[in-house]
Structures are given as C-alpha cells and as structure tokens.
Scaffold this motif. Structure first.
Motif, PDB file in Angstrom:
ATOM      1  N   GLU A 123      48.556  47.857  39.748  1.00  0.00           N
ATOM      2  CA  GLU A 123      49.030  48.923  40.630  1.00  0.00           C
ATOM      3  C   GLU A 123      47.867  49.710  41.225  1.00  0.00           C
ATOM      4  N   ALA A 124      46.876  50.028  40.412  1.00  0.00           N
ATOM      5  CA  ALA A 124      45.729  50.790  40.902  1.00  0.00           C
ATOM      6  C   ALA A 124      44.942  49.986  41.924  1.00  0.00           C
ATOM      7  N   GLN A 176      46.045  47.486  43.829  1.00  0.00           N
ATOM      8  CA  GLN A 176      46.817  47.301  45.051  1.00  0.00           C
ATOM      9  C   GLN A 176      46.864  48.586  45.870  1.00  0.00           C
ATOM     10  N   GLU A 177      46.992  49.712  45.178  1.00  0.00           N
ATOM     11  CA  GLU A 177      46.997  50.996  45.886  1.00  0.00           C
ATOM     12  C   GLU A 177      45.680  51.209  46.631  1.00  0.00           C
ATOM     13  N   ARG A 197      36.104  51.113  40.974  1.00  0.00           N
ATOM     14  CA  ARG A 197      36.802  51.722  42.115  1.00  0.00           C
ATOM     15  C   ARG A 197      35.814  52.475  43.011  1.00  0.00           C
ATOM     16  N   ASP A 245      45.576  48.827  49.618  1.00  0.00           N
ATOM     17  CA  ASP A 245      46.491  49.305  50.657  1.00  0.00           C
ATOM     18  C   ASP A 245      45.894  50.482  51.410  1.00  0.00           C
ATOM     19  N   ARG A 246      45.236  51.358  50.697  1.00  0.00           N
ATOM     20  CA  ARG A 246      44.636  52.535  51.332  1.00  0.00           C
ATOM     21  C   ARG A 246      43.531  52.128  52.301  1.00  0.00           C
ATOM     22  N   ARG A 272      39.728  50.377  39.067  1.00  0.00           N
ATOM     23  CA  ARG A 272      39.675  51.674  38.392  1.00  0.00           C
ATOM     24  C   ARG A 272      38.237  51.993  37.985  1.00  0.00           C
TER      25      ARG A 272
END
Length: 254
Positions: free
Chosen positions: A41-42, A44-45, A19, A48-49, A15
């Motif tokens: 969650e942030a 991993q997202e 990020r 994944d992206r 984040r």
C-alpha cells in the motif's frame, strides 16, 4: 548520463529511507521503480503520487532471484527502456534498538543468515538481474546502502553489521569486475538517521547522545543521506567506483 535520463530501481522503496531516496531521484527527473516486499500500500501510494510516467510500484523479495528477474522485466516493460541504476536499500526485518537486540552470548546463526540473505544475496540478485540491461547501454550505477557500525560498533547489532561489512566487500569486488562495462558500484554508509521506520524504536536519549558526539551537533536526516546516493548516480561521480562514503555528520572519520 544525467540523473533525469536514468531509470532507477530502489529496493525497499516504499517506506523509510527507501521512500526518501525515491523522492530524491524523482525530484531530479528520474523515473523510479519502487520495489516492495510487504509494504504494497505504501509503495503504490508513492507511485500513484508521482504518476505512472515517473514511477511504478512492483513487488519482489530481493532474496528470490526469480522475483528479481521478473521485477526487472516488468520495469523495462512499464517504462519502455532499460534500468540504468540500482539502489540496494532493502533491509531484512530489523529494529534499531540496541536494548532489544541479543548480545554475543545469545545471538544465533539464524539471525546472521537472515541479514546476509537480505544484504548480500539481495544485492547480488539485483546486480546480476540488472546487468544485461546496463551492459546494453554501456552504463550502469549501483549504490549499496551500508552502515558506519563496522567502523564504530557501539551497539550490539552483530548480525546486521557483519552483513553490511560483507556487502562492502561485494561492492568492491563488483566494482573491479564491472568497470569495463561502464558500471560503477559504490556504497553510502550512514549512522542512525532521524527518523526512519527502522529507527523509530530508538530511544530519544540515543539520538541526543549521537547528536552531541558529531561535529555538526545533530543527527543526519534521511533527506541528507539520500543526497549522497544521488551523488554516486550523477555525472559528478563518473570516475568514482568501489568507494564507501560515510554520511553521519562526522561521527566516524575514516
């Protein structure tokens, strides 16, 4: 080593500024380890992206050496190659709102302890954990994230500023010690950035005041700050170590 050949650990990469730094390295073709403590969650997202060939999200509280060692082991296992570059960006819980921070008469040692643990102990842990992999290659890049507040302490962030000043000292002593191994250690110091999670609580009037005080008449963005981090990891900075680059639109000139 070109940035596209590097495997980069960004602490607190899920984040905020971290990020943006992850994106900056990934855009240049690097493979990136997105470290997180609470922002699973942030992180991993984001991984994944970018895709598993380019990024992996891994948990570690950087103040815990065992967790950092496990992080470096997992990163090497995932990419099949050693980590080359560490960006010490993780920030202990902190909100950049001077009106809400305790003044010198009220602040306690516990606040200092928390910031020193996050900034100095965290950086020490990641450097020491990554060093065997860097020595193996005869190459390493460490970029620590600092602040311009120890040159221009305009807000009462006593604990945060003291910890970042200590991190600058660690940057320079580490640079002296590790240069023979092909490892450079530098710091990039910003002012207020527009906008990160940490600066979201900053009143708009403060942003306007800072913008009016800079030669560029604007507040530095996370993207602009991340560009300077890339510089220290790039071949263009191969002869630069132990330095502190202030990236704040010229607010502080030192």
């Amino acid at each position: 080593m070109q940035i596209a050949e590097q495997i980069v650990l960004v602490t607190g990469g899920g984040r905020g500024l971290g990020r943006r730094i992850v994106h900056a390295f990934a855009d240049q073709g690097a493979r990136v380890v997105v470290d997180y403590r609470a922002s699973r969650e942030a992180a991993q997202e984001l991984a994944d992206r970018l895709g598993p060939e380019r990024a992996v999200a891994l948990p570690a509280d950087v103040t815990d050496r065992d967790q950092v060692d496990a992080l470096l082991t997992a990163a090497r296992r995932h990419f099949g190659a050693p980590v080359t570059t560490v960006v010490n960006n993780a920030l202990a819980d902190f909100s950049f709102n001077g009106d809400a921070r305790p003044g010198m008469a009220e602040i306690g040692w516990a606040e200092f302890t928390a910031q020193f643990a996050g900034s100095v102990r965290g950086a020490l842990n990641t450097i020491q954990a990554a060093l065997p992999q860097m020595r193996e290659q005869g190459f390493g890049r460490v970029v620590n994230i600092g602040t311009n507040l120890f040159q221009n302490p305009v807000v009462p962030y006593h604990d945060y500023t003291a910890a970042k000043a200590a991190l600058l000292s660690l940057t320079r002593t580490a640079a002296k010690d590790l240069g023979a191994h092909g490892v450079t250690v530098n710091m990039v110091s910003g002012g207020l950035l527009r906008t990160t999670d940490a600066s979201a609580a900053t009143p708009e009037a403060v942003f306007d005041l800072i913008a009016a005080s800079t030669p560029l008449n604007r507040v530095t963005t996370p993207e602009e700050f991340a560009d300077a981090v890339l510089f220290f990891a790039s071949p263009w900075a191969r002869a630069v170590t132990g330095q502190n680059l202030v990236v704040d639109g010229g607010l502080v000139m030192d």
